[in-house]
Structures are given as structure tokens and as C-alpha cells.
Design a protein around this motif. Structure first.
Motif, PDB file in Angstrom:
ATOM      1  N   ALA A 284       0.836  -1.201   0.000  1.00 33.51           N
ATOM      2  CA  ALA A 284       0.000   0.000   0.000  1.00 33.51           C
ATOM      3  C   ALA A 284       0.872   1.253   0.000  1.00 33.51           C
ATOM      4  N   ARG A 285       1.927   1.241   0.807  1.00 34.21           N
ATOM      5  CA  ARG A 285       2.823   2.401   0.861  1.00 34.21           C
ATOM      6  C   ARG A 285       3.511   2.629  -0.473  1.00 34.21           C
ATOM      7  N   ARG A 286       3.982   1.539  -1.097  1.00 33.33           N
ATOM      8  CA  ARG A 286       4.753   1.672  -2.332  1.00 33.33           C
ATOM      9  C   ARG A 286       3.920   2.177  -3.502  1.00 33.33           C
ATOM     10  N   VAL A 287       2.628   1.909  -3.484  1.00 31.70           N
ATOM     11  CA  VAL A 287       1.793   2.364  -4.601  1.00 31.70           C
ATOM     12  C   VAL A 287       1.004   3.624  -4.258  1.00 31.70           C
ATOM     13  N   GLY A 288       1.289   4.209  -3.098  1.00 38.92           N
ATOM     14  CA  GLY A 288       0.744   5.522  -2.823  1.00 38.92           C
ATOM     15  C   GLY A 288      -0.541   5.582  -2.033  1.00 38.92           C
ATOM     16  N   TYR A 289      -0.927   4.470  -1.403  1.00 43.15           N
ATOM     17  CA  TYR A 289      -2.098   4.494  -0.531  1.00 43.15           C
ATOM     18  C   TYR A 289      -1.645   4.689   0.907  1.00 43.15           C
ATOM     19  N   GLY A 290      -2.432   5.448   1.638  1.00 38.22           N
ATOM     20  CA  GLY A 290      -2.027   5.801   2.987  1.00 38.22           C
ATOM     21  C   GLY A 290      -1.996   4.645   3.954  1.00 38.22           C
ATOM     22  N   SER A 291      -2.761   3.594   3.677  1.00 33.15           N
ATOM     23  CA  SER A 291      -2.815   2.462   4.596  1.00 33.15           C
ATOM     24  C   SER A 291      -3.298   1.229   3.851  1.00 33.15           C
ATOM     25  N   ALA A 292      -3.104   0.071   4.484  1.00 30.27           N
ATOM     26  CA  ALA A 292      -3.605  -1.176   3.898  1.00 30.27           C
ATOM     27  C   ALA A 292      -5.125  -1.148   3.792  1.00 30.27           C
ATOM     28  N   ALA A 293      -5.781  -0.457   4.724  1.00 25.69           N
ATOM     29  CA  ALA A 293      -7.244  -0.395   4.699  1.00 25.69           C
ATOM     30  C   ALA A 293      -7.741   0.337   3.452  1.00 25.69           C
ATOM     31  N   VAL A 294      -7.055   1.424   3.074  1.00 19.97           N
ATOM     32  CA  VAL A 294      -7.457   2.174   1.883  1.00 19.97           C
ATOM     33  C   VAL A 294      -7.224   1.324   0.634  1.00 19.97           C
ATOM     34  N   LEU A 295      -6.069   0.652   0.577  1.00 18.69           N
ATOM     35  CA  LEU A 295      -5.807  -0.233  -0.561  1.00 18.69           C
ATOM     36  C   LEU A 295      -6.864  -1.324  -0.643  1.00 18.69           C
ATOM     37  N   ARG A 296      -7.209  -1.895   0.505  1.00 19.59           N
ATOM     38  CA  ARG A 296      -8.204  -2.969   0.504  1.00 19.59           C
ATOM     39  C   ARG A 296      -9.545  -2.465  -0.011  1.00 19.59           C
TER      40      ARG A 296
END
Length: 332
Positions: A284-296
Motif C-alpha cells: 500500500a505504501r509503495r503504490v501511494g495508498y495511505g494504509s492497507a485499509a485504503v488499498l483494501r
């Protein structure tokens, strides 16, 4: 079902040479990460088939080549306005009945419609002939602006070079982002264009960043995907106002900066999930999302499964091309 390994392309009389080239290139070997498929060109009978440029091509197989393929591709031909031969319709119906994936782009969609395979489904074709497809096959819901449409075991694509987009989409869906991205890079193509993207782009933006300020900014964005990348910053780097940047971006790509970045981030996440053991939080960090929850949240909304389920589904079994669809949702 396991991802497809055998691919048969039906080459009708007067076939588009571009279409033949597209499928032959996409499903050819592209190095270790994409070693190629069992691929065959099929015609009404083995021999030579005339093409739209006057140069005949040789096909090794007749319609029997469609009977065992995992993926059957119907290429566009000059006689699409005429009813296809009954043997062609029978072969496609039989392939669909045994569970093969069926796809067509450009006016190849007319052949699928004639076989009744598009009844009750959405479909697209070259924008120039979308009205004709809707009139002659009223049971088909024609979407003239779509780049490609995925209806599970049946997929259709727009005209000309959109065949690349359709094929890459099917590769991404069945074999994962890593293989699709490898093949796209090898062919110097955009790694992903969303199916809802418009067919006719006024000025497509190249991937290599050599076409003016806008392309340079997009290339920079790919290298800084881990950063927030607000549109205002992209516009500043392009030396444009935010409004001018958004207008130029839409004219060049057929989509918005937000949608483009979202697909870029999700594609990057897909590849990292498939090819690394990194924790979802780090991806999530590497692709620019603030957290795993946002990526999910984005992954479930756009891909239909959470990141960990996607990773399980596309875990390599024994080599770079061995994948199992596992827990991916049934596509019909």
C-alpha cells in the motif's frame, strides 16, 4: 477453471491484417515471465486466407482448431455484414458450450452476435459500426464508446488497436498483472487501459514520456507512485493551470487524472502481490495508498476481491507462468 493455455484465433475471409498481427504477437513468447501459449490460426479450412491488404496468410487449422482451445478469438473480416457460414456458428457455439472463453474485437463481434452468444449481454465493436450491430441484433446491448467489455466467458473489444487492450485485459484477468505488464512492456504498449475508456482518443499519450510536457509528467508520476501526487502538483509540473491540465489530460487519454492514477496504483499493487512476499501494508505504501485499509477498499471495489485473496489466487504454483485462479470470483 485454470487460466487458459491454448488459444485459437478464427481468421475469416478478408481478415484484418492488423488483427492477425495483434493476436499473434500478444500470445507469442515474451521471455521467461511470459513464455507464450499454444497458439493457432484457424480458418474455414487449412490453407491460405485473403486479408484486407491483399496479402494472403497461411492458417494451419480448420474449424476443428476451435474445438479444444481454452480461449477462442474471433478476428474481424471484410464480410461481417453477411451471415457467417453455419459451420462457423456451430463451432463457436460448441466451444462456448464446453466452457471455452470466447472473445472478439472490432467487427468480429458481428460473428458472435450471429451465433447468439451476445444475446442479453453488453457488447462493443468499432464505433463506426456500433449502430449497425444494434440494429441487426436488437437482443444485444451495444455500448459504442467502450474500449472493451468483459461479460465473463464472453468479451468484446472496440476497433483496430483496441484488440491489444482486450487481449491484455484477458491476460491480466486470467494470468495476472505481472504477465500482462511484461507483454505490454515488450510491445511498448500502455500496460493497462480501463474498458470504460473511450474508443477514440484525440491524442494518445505515449508511455515513454517523449511527447511534450504532459507525457513527461506522466512518466514522472510513474516513478513517484509512492507519493500523494495531487492533480495540482501534476499540473504545476506540466506548467499548466489545474483546469487546463485536466482538459488536456482528458483529451489525450480519454479519462481523468484521478482515474488514471487509481488504475496505475492498482496495477502496481497487483504486480507486487503476485511477484513479492511484501506485506500488504508495505505494498500500500509503495503504490501511494495511505494504509492497507485504503488499498483494501479500492481493491475490493475495483477488482472484486481483497488483496490477500488476490495474492492467494495468483500465487505461482511452480514457475513464472503457472497460476491458479483459486479464490477469484466465478466469471460465469
Amino acid at each position: 477453471m485454470p487460466p487458459f493455455r491454448t488459444v485459437a484465433a478464427y481468421v475469416p475471409p478478408g481478415a484484418g491484417m492488423l488483427a492477425v498481427g495483434i493476436v499473434a504477437e500478444v500470445f507469442a513468447p515474451h521471455g521467461e515471465a511470459a513464455p507464450g501459449f499454444d497458439f493457432a490460426l484457424c480458418g474455414d479450412r487449412p490453407g491460405t486466407v485473403p486479408t484486407d491488404v491483399g496479402v494472403p496468410i497461411a492458417v494451419d487449422r480448420g474449424l476443428d482448431g476451435l474445438t479444444a482451445a481454452d480461449l477462442v478469438l474471433v478476428l474481424p473480416g471484410a464480410g461481417f455484414r453477411d451471415p457467417p457460414a453455419p459451420a462457423v456458428l456451430d463451432a463457436l457455439t460448441a466451444a462456448h458450450g464446453r466452457g471455452a472463453l470466447i472473445a472478439a474485437h472490432c467487427v468480429g463481434a458481428f460473428t458472435l452476435a450471429a451465433a447468439g452468444l451476445l444475446d442479453g449481454l453488453r457488447a462493443t465493436t468499432h464505433w463506426r459500426f456500433a449502430g449497425l450491430l444494434a440494429r441487426t441484433h436488437p437482443r444485444v446491448t451495444v455500448e459504442p464508446d467502450a474500449l472493451y467489455l468483459d461479460e465473463g466467458r464472453i468479451s468484446t473489444g472496440a476497433g483496430a488497436a483496441a484488440g491489444f487492450d482486450l487481449c491484455l485485459h484477458l491476460l491480466r484477468r486470467e494470468h495476472g498483472a505481472a504477465m500482462a505488464n511484461t507483454i505490454a512492456r515488450d510491445m511498448v504498449l500502455p500496460s493497462h487501459r480501463d474498458g470504460g475508456q473511450t474508443q477514440y482518443l484525440a491524442a494518445p499519450v505515449p508511455e515513454d514520456g517523449r511527447d511534450g510536457p504532459l507525457a513527461e509528467v506522466l512518466a514522472w508520476a510513474r516513478e513517484h507512485l509512492h507519493e500523494p501526487l495531487p492533480v495540482a502538483e501534476l499540473a504545476r509540473r506540466a506548467m499548466m493551470s489545474k483546469r487546463s491540465f485536466a482538459r488536456r489530460f482528458a483529451a489525450a487519454t480519454g479519462t481523468t487524472p484521478h482515474a488514471w492514477l487509481r488504475e496505475l496504483r492498482l496495477s502496481g499493487a497487483e504486480e507486487l502481490l503476485e511477484t513479492t512476499d511484501l506485506p500488504v501494508e508495505e505494498i500500500a505504501r509503495r503504490v501511494g495508498y495511505g494504509s492497507a485499509a485504503v488499498l483494501r477498499e479500492q481493491f475490493v471495489r475495483r477488482r472484486g476481491v481483497p488483496p490477500r485473496a488476490y495474492r492467494r489466487a495468483f500465487t505461482r504454483a511452480s514457475g513464472p507462468s503457472d497460476r491458479a485462479r483459486g479464490s477469484l470470483p466465478d466469471r460465469g
